[in-house]
Design an enzyme around this catalytic site. Structure first.
Site, PDB file in Angstrom:
ATOM      1  CG  HIS A 194      -1.655   1.258   1.437  1.00 24.57           C
ATOM      2  ND1 HIS A 194      -2.809   1.553   0.740  1.00 24.57           N
ATOM      3  CD2 HIS A 194      -1.416   2.331   2.224  1.00 24.57           C
ATOM      4  CE1 HIS A 194      -3.244   2.760   1.104  1.00 24.57           C
ATOM      5  NE2 HIS A 194      -2.415   3.242   2.001  1.00 24.57           N
ATOM      6  N   GLY A 230      -5.800   3.324  -1.475  1.00 25.91           N
ATOM      7  CA  GLY A 230      -5.253   4.527  -2.098  1.00 25.91           C
ATOM      8  C   GLY A 230      -6.074   5.061  -3.252  1.00 25.91           C
ATOM      9  N   GLY A 273     -10.353   2.327   1.317  1.00 20.80           N
ATOM     10  CA  GLY A 273     -11.131   2.906   2.396  1.00 20.80           C
ATOM     11  C   GLY A 273     -11.944   4.051   1.810  1.00 20.80           C
ATOM     12  NE  ARG A 274      -8.672   9.217   0.152  1.00 23.58           N
ATOM     13  CZ  ARG A 274      -8.276  10.019   1.143  1.00 23.58           C
ATOM     14  NH1 ARG A 274      -9.016  11.036   1.500  1.00 23.58           N
ATOM     15  NH2 ARG A 274      -7.134   9.805   1.771  1.00 23.58           N
ATOM     16  NE  ARG A 310      -9.295  13.605   4.510  1.00 21.40           N
ATOM     17  CZ  ARG A 310      -9.128  14.181   3.336  1.00 21.40           C
ATOM     18  NH1 ARG A 310      -9.983  15.098   2.927  1.00 21.40           N
ATOM     19  NH2 ARG A 310      -8.121  13.855   2.580  1.00 21.40           N
ATOM     20  CE1 TYR A 314      -3.212  14.049   6.707  1.00 28.60           C
ATOM     21  CE2 TYR A 314      -5.596  14.142   6.535  1.00 28.60           C
ATOM     22  CZ  TYR A 314      -4.455  13.540   7.020  1.00 28.60           C
ATOM     23  OH  TYR A 314      -4.567  12.420   7.791  1.00 28.60           O
ATOM     24  CB  CYS A 344     -10.136  28.093  22.268  1.00 35.67           C
ATOM     25  SG  CYS A 344     -11.236  29.281  22.936  1.00 35.67           S
ATOM     26  CD  GLU A 345      -5.094  24.651  17.835  1.00 38.67           C
ATOM     27  OE1 GLU A 345      -5.363  24.066  18.904  1.00 38.67           O
ATOM     28  OE2 GLU A 345      -4.259  24.226  17.027  1.00 38.67           O
TER      29      GLU A 345
HETATM   30  N1  LLP Z   1      -4.518  -0.064   3.401  1.00 38.16           N
HETATM   31  C1  LLP Z   1      -3.596   0.403   4.263  1.00 38.16           C
HETATM   32  C2  LLP Z   1      -2.544  -0.488   4.744  1.00 38.16           C
HETATM   33  C3  LLP Z   1      -3.649   1.745   4.674  1.00 38.16           C
HETATM   34  O1  LLP Z   1      -2.722   2.210   5.495  1.00 38.16           O
HETATM   35  C4  LLP Z   1      -4.696   2.585   4.198  1.00 38.16           C
HETATM   36  C5  LLP Z   1      -4.783   3.973   4.625  1.00 38.16           C
HETATM   37  C6  LLP Z   1      -5.634   2.026   3.310  1.00 38.16           C
HETATM   38  C7  LLP Z   1      -5.511   0.701   2.930  1.00 38.16           C
HETATM   39  C8  LLP Z   1      -6.784   2.801   2.766  1.00 38.16           C
HETATM   40  O2  LLP Z   1      -6.373   3.866   2.004  1.00 38.16           O
HETATM   41  P1  LLP Z   1      -7.482   4.649   1.142  1.00 38.16           P
HETATM   42  O3  LLP Z   1      -8.062   3.707   0.144  1.00 38.16           O
HETATM   43  O4  LLP Z   1      -8.517   5.126   2.092  1.00 38.16           O
HETATM   44  O5  LLP Z   1      -6.747   5.776   0.529  1.00 38.16           O
HETATM   45  N2  LLP Z   1      -6.253  10.320   7.195  1.00 38.16           N
HETATM   46  C9  LLP Z   1      -5.860  10.442   5.797  1.00 38.16           C
HETATM   47  C10 LLP Z   1      -5.739   9.094   5.146  1.00 38.16           C
HETATM   48  C11 LLP Z   1      -4.804   8.154   5.867  1.00 38.16           C
HETATM   49  C12 LLP Z   1      -4.808   6.786   5.267  1.00 38.16           C
HETATM   50  C13 LLP Z   1      -4.074   5.802   6.079  1.00 38.16           C
HETATM   51  N3  LLP Z   1      -4.018   4.500   5.500  1.00 38.16           N
HETATM   52  C14 LLP Z   1      -6.836  11.350   5.069  1.00 38.16           C
HETATM   53  O6  LLP Z   1      -7.737  11.888   5.701  1.00 38.16           O
HETATM   54  O7  LLP Z   1      -6.681  11.576   3.871  1.00 38.16           O
END
Ligand code: LLP
Length: 432
Positions: A194, A230, A273-274, A310, A314, A344-345
């Site tokens: 990943h 990702g 995930g996303r 977020r 970021y 308060c920030e």
């Molecule tokens: N697999 C592994 C091992 C991961 O570490 C992650 C995300 C995913 C899958 C899923 O990635 P996705 O498909 O969601 O891009 N907080 C950040 C994102 C951090 C992701 C961490 N790992 C944000 O808000 O953009």
């Protein structure tokens, strides 16, 4: 034809057919709302992939996990808490493919205990995990997470490859780790990469090359390759959609080549995930003050970076829409505004770019009492919230078959302090 994307409209009055005004009246603000239908459509788009494993860290509400399970999606867990959630949502601990995979770079005591107790499949991101698992549970079928030496994400903070990254087993160490695993009685059945979150097709394609190269070094038991997650989603209307057919083709080719090379069947997993949840989620928040700072107009709302981190983390962009109280659907006149929260920030601003620079948006003119609808907030929204400034965690609602269902109650003030205690010694009268 592109499907409707209501989250990019400047006025949002309904989510999944339910009136925003009704949602706010019934459940209050700040409120997370998820539209199950949008999630389902994203899941359908991934049907050509044999195994879809949901990276629940993006949105781990039990109801969302239960939906994913019904839709034939297996799950990834990165902590004891996430294993527990998956079990609570009805996932079986064991199966083929493993319904739950623990993916991490370390164990901690609670995670190791749960993994051993339920025989959860482990994706090891460090040599230490390989030996600690053997010590605790004897030889197991395991996956190895490899850092291929490069990575890419929407931010440097979400890049999980290369020497800057703490994730995975360094690619040059794979043969040594396979040997270690074999020596300890494990069978390496999976290889996982990943490279980062919110990346693009060009970088995702590079993973295929690395996988082909490294699959040869994974030993004789390999049966699954995981492309990780990702997969990007557009946060602005002009951003491109991921070319899923192309992405699938790339992995199908890779799978076939590895299969030929090794002379046995190989399965591909993806781990988004996303992609599955981002667009389904909205953060509803009420405007409590509208004020000017010199030339800048601020809408101040009751959600802050305690609810959605977020932007401050970021400089992430989220579409924002207005839902007026009175049912006035006119989008004009538009006004240039910045949107801030209650904390308060000074960094508590939803409209900011990386580095903390306050930006502005053109939004339909609103009044105190109107609601702002922050879109594409389903991934890494609620799950990253905190109790900073002693703000309770927001409520969460799932729109399912046209009905709003409460899937997390708003945290109460009592719950906020429930685990704290003032020791007897401090309650005694008199000074120390
Ligand atoms: N697999 C592994 C091992 C991961 O570490 C992650 C995300 C995913 C899958 C899923 O990635 P996705 O498909 O969601 O891009 N907080 C950040 C994102 C951090 C992701 C961490 N790992 C944000 O808000 O953009």
């Amino acid at each position: 034809m592109q499907e409707p994307r209501p989250w990019f409209s400047p006025v949002v009055e309904h989510i999944g057919g339910v009136s925003v005004r009704e949602l706010v009246q019934r459940f209050g603000t700040p409120l997370y709302v998820y539209d199950a239908e949008t999630m389902r459509r994203r899941r359908e788009q991934l049907r050509s992939f044999e195994v879809v494993r949901f990276a629940q860290k993006a949105c781990s509400n039990l109801a969302v996990l239960a939906l994913m399970r019904r839709w034939g999606v297996v799950v990834d867990a990165v902590s004891a808490g996430e294993i527990y959630r998956a079990l609570q949502a009805g996932y079986a601990p064991e199966g083929d493919p493993p319904p739950i995979v623990y993916t991490a770079d370390i164990f901690d005591q609670p995670a190791l205990e749960l993994v051993v107790r339920h025989a959860i499949h482990v994706n090891c991101g460090s040599p230490d995990m390989i030996s600690q698992l053997a010590q605790a549970a004897g030889g197991q079928e395991i996956t190895l997470r490899v850092n291929p030496g490069f990575g890419h994400g929407h931010s440097q903070k979400t890049n999980t490859g290369g020497e800057q990254s703490k994730h995975g087993i360094w690619h040059e160490e794979l043969p040594r780790c396979v040997e270690l695993a074999q020596r300890l009685g494990h069978r390496v059945v999976g290889l996982h990469m990943h490279i980062g979150s919110g990346t693009d097709l060009e970088h995702l394609a590079q993973v295929c090359q690395a996988m082909k190269r490294l699959a040869r070094q994974a030993g004789t038991h390999l049966r699954t390759i995981s492309a990780g997650g990702g997969l990007p989603v557009p946060y602005r209307p002009e951003e491109p959609e991921l070319d899923l057919d192309r992405y699938h083709q790339l992995w199908e080719q890779t799978r076939q080549e590895i299969q030929k090379q090794l002379g046995r069947p190989i399965r591909v997993e993806i781990e988004p995930g996303r992609f599955l949840v981002a667009e389904s989620g909205y953060l509803l928040t009420r405007i409590w003050s509208i004020k000017r700072m010199g030339r800048r107009l601020f809408y101040l709302v009751d959600a802050g970076f305690n609810d959605l981190a977020r932007p401050i983390l970021y400089g992430a962009y989220h579409p924002i829409a207005v839902c007026r109280q009175e049912g006035n659907t006119q989008a004009e006149p538009m006004e240039e505004v910045s949107v801030g929260g209650p904390l308060c920030e000074s960094g508590d601003i939803f409209t900011q770019s990386e580095g903390g620079f306050v930006t502005s948006r053109k939004l339909p003119r609103a009044q105190v009492g109107d609601v702002l609808v922050v879109g594409v907030a389903g991934a890494y929204g609620s799950v990253m919230s905190s109790n900073y400034n002693s703000k309770p965690l927001a409520a969460e609602v799932l729109i399912y078959q046209g009905k709003p269902l409460l899937v997390r109650r708003r945290q109460s003030l009592d719950q906020l302090v429930a685990n704290e205690c003032v020791p007897e010694e401090l309650l005694q009268e008199g000074s120390a």
